[in-house]
Write an enzyme that holds these catalytic residues in place. Structure first.
Site, PDB file in Angstrom:
ATOM      1  N   LEU A 132       0.776  -1.367   0.128  1.00 57.65           N
ATOM      2  CA  LEU A 132       0.007   0.024   0.146  1.00 57.65           C
ATOM      3  C   LEU A 132       0.944   1.314  -0.069  1.00 57.65           C
ATOM      4  O   LEU A 132       1.738   1.431   0.967  1.00 57.65           O
ATOM      5  CB  LEU A 132      -0.925   0.108   1.246  1.00 57.65           C
ATOM      6  CG  LEU A 132      -2.076  -1.027   1.303  1.00 57.65           C
ATOM      7  CD1 LEU A 132      -2.856  -0.761   2.616  1.00 57.65           C
ATOM      8  CD2 LEU A 132      -3.107  -0.686  -0.104  1.00 57.65           C
ATOM      9  N   ASP A 133       0.855   1.914  -1.217  1.00 60.27           N
ATOM     10  CA  ASP A 133       1.766   3.241  -1.160  1.00 60.27           C
ATOM     11  C   ASP A 133       0.543   4.455  -0.761  1.00 60.27           C
ATOM     12  O   ASP A 133      -0.534   4.450  -1.569  1.00 60.27           O
ATOM     13  CB  ASP A 133       1.808   3.373  -2.791  1.00 60.27           C
ATOM     14  CG  ASP A 133       3.021   2.420  -2.935  1.00 60.27           C
ATOM     15  OD1 ASP A 133       3.730   1.898  -2.215  1.00 60.27           O
ATOM     16  OD2 ASP A 133       2.993   1.990  -4.247  1.00 60.27           O
ATOM     17  N   ILE A 134       1.055   5.029   0.047  1.00 65.04           N
ATOM     18  CA  ILE A 134       0.218   6.092   0.742  1.00 65.04           C
ATOM     19  C   ILE A 134       0.572   7.492   1.054  1.00 65.04           C
ATOM     20  O   ILE A 134       1.905   7.565   0.821  1.00 65.04           O
ATOM     21  CB  ILE A 134      -0.536   5.584   2.044  1.00 65.04           C
ATOM     22  CG1 ILE A 134       0.524   5.429   3.029  1.00 65.04           C
ATOM     23  CG2 ILE A 134      -1.374   4.297   1.875  1.00 65.04           C
ATOM     24  CD1 ILE A 134       0.178   5.097   4.590  1.00 65.04           C
ATOM     25  N   TRP A 148      -2.203   5.060  -3.328  1.00 66.43           N
ATOM     26  CA  TRP A 148      -2.032   5.241  -4.575  1.00 66.43           C
ATOM     27  C   TRP A 148      -1.435   3.839  -5.463  1.00 66.43           C
ATOM     28  O   TRP A 148      -0.841   3.013  -4.548  1.00 66.43           O
ATOM     29  CB  TRP A 148      -0.775   6.250  -4.815  1.00 66.43           C
ATOM     30  CG  TRP A 148      -1.087   7.711  -4.351  1.00 66.43           C
ATOM     31  CD1 TRP A 148      -0.898   7.897  -2.992  1.00 66.43           C
ATOM     32  CD2 TRP A 148      -1.470   8.603  -5.075  1.00 66.43           C
ATOM     33  NE1 TRP A 148      -1.409   9.431  -3.117  1.00 66.43           N
ATOM     34  CE2 TRP A 148      -1.768   9.746  -4.280  1.00 66.43           C
ATOM     35  CE3 TRP A 148      -1.593   8.954  -6.528  1.00 66.43           C
ATOM     36  CZ2 TRP A 148      -1.995  10.926  -4.723  1.00 66.43           C
ATOM     37  CZ3 TRP A 148      -2.029  10.271  -6.837  1.00 66.43           C
ATOM     38  CH2 TRP A 148      -2.032  11.281  -6.037  1.00 66.43           C
ATOM     39  N   ASN A 178       3.786   1.710   2.772  1.00 66.38           N
ATOM     40  CA  ASN A 178       4.963   2.433   2.119  1.00 66.38           C
ATOM     41  C   ASN A 178       4.622   4.180   2.332  1.00 66.38           C
ATOM     42  O   ASN A 178       3.545   4.274   1.398  1.00 66.38           O
ATOM     43  CB  ASN A 178       5.397   2.005   0.851  1.00 66.38           C
ATOM     44  CG  ASN A 178       6.680   2.528   0.365  1.00 66.38           C
ATOM     45  OD1 ASN A 178       7.460   3.308   1.215  1.00 66.38           O
ATOM     46  ND2 ASN A 178       6.975   2.504  -0.619  1.00 66.38           N
TER      47      ASN A 178
END
Length: 272
Positions: A132-134, A148, A178
């Protein structure tokens, strides 16, 4: 839950390994550079796992990445996870056949979530890491985070709080959380994110984005919600960086199987 762990992350883009700062990439070197600076047969003493991500933005050739993956996994004595563009169970097969022990998924979770159940049925949910890119939502009226995908280029409609509420029912073995805001800064992890993580989350949590030294590892691992810390900062952890981090973590947490003589032995492995 898994034991507390240190994870090293490598970012690969079209033939080269990269540094990332807020998801902006900078070329560091090719596979020859990696071989010269990182001996994975020795590095395995200091990390618990290795993650290799294909973050190629253009000219993505999966066959080239699989060759890199095969070469690295041959020399690594720790579990290796890999991801980048996994869109089908066929893709999952290719990554696992190229040496990966687990796969890392991102965009497909939102584009075609049924694939996750298929992969879990075939290989077990423990083989799947959700990345999980946040980034923090800058609106004053909220203290939430946006999710994202597509290498940080596409914002999802669902925010982190909404997604986390239902995540216990998903077939994931771990979550790689992340922070885009902290990525590559070396200023430490965004531990404020943890306020949005429920205490009853059953899926182990890997914290990524922002580590600059071993003290950041310690601060994060002291939190009960964090099961592992990851770093992709190649320069802060080149040479003896990961060794120093490992030794200090062992001393800090007083692991029962690591008494003083074991630490001395570990310190001496690379003296020559």
């Amino acid at each position: 839950m898994l034991k507390k762990r240190i994870i090293f992350t490598l970012l690969y883009d079209s033939g080269n390994f990269m540094l990332s700062r807020n998801f902006n990439l900078q070329k560091v070197g090719n596979s020859s550079w990696l071989k010269k600076n990182y001996d994975f047969s020795k590095l395995s003493f200091y990390i618990d796992e290795l993650i290799i991500l294909d973050v190629s933005r253009k000219n993505k050739k999966k066959s080239d990445f699989f060759d890199i993956l095969k070469n690295v996994t041959k020399k690594s004595f720790v579990p290796v996870s890999a991801g980048g563009g996994i869109e089908s169970i066929k893709d999952a097969h290719k990554f696992l056949r190229s040496g990966a022990d687990k796969i890392v998924v991102n965009s497909v979770v939102f584009d075609n979530p049924s694939i996750i159940n298929e992969i879990a049925k075939e290989f077990g949910k423990q083989s799947i890491i959700l990345s999980l890119d946040i980034s923090k939502n800058l609106l004053k009226e909220t203290n939430n985070y946006n999710i994202w995908t597509k290498n940080g280029s596409l914002k999802q409609k669902e925010n982190l709080t909404e997604f986390i509420k239902k995540i216990n029912n998903y077939n994931f073995g771990e979550i790689y959380l992340n922070s885009i805001d902290k990525d590559g800064t070396g200023f430490g992890y965004d531990l404020d994110i943890l306020n949005l993580i429920p205490n009853n989350l059953k899926i182990p949590l890997i914290m990524a984005g922002g580590a600059g030294n071993y003290k950041h590892f310690i601060k994060a691992l002291e939190n009960k919600k964090i099961d592992a810390v990851a770093t992709a900062n190649l320069f802060n952890f080149v040479n003896d960086g990961l060794k120093i981090a490992r030794i200090n973590l062992l001393k800090k947490f007083n692991f029962p199987n690591w008494k003083s003589e074991n630490i001395i032995k570990l310190e001496g492995i690379f003296k020559n």
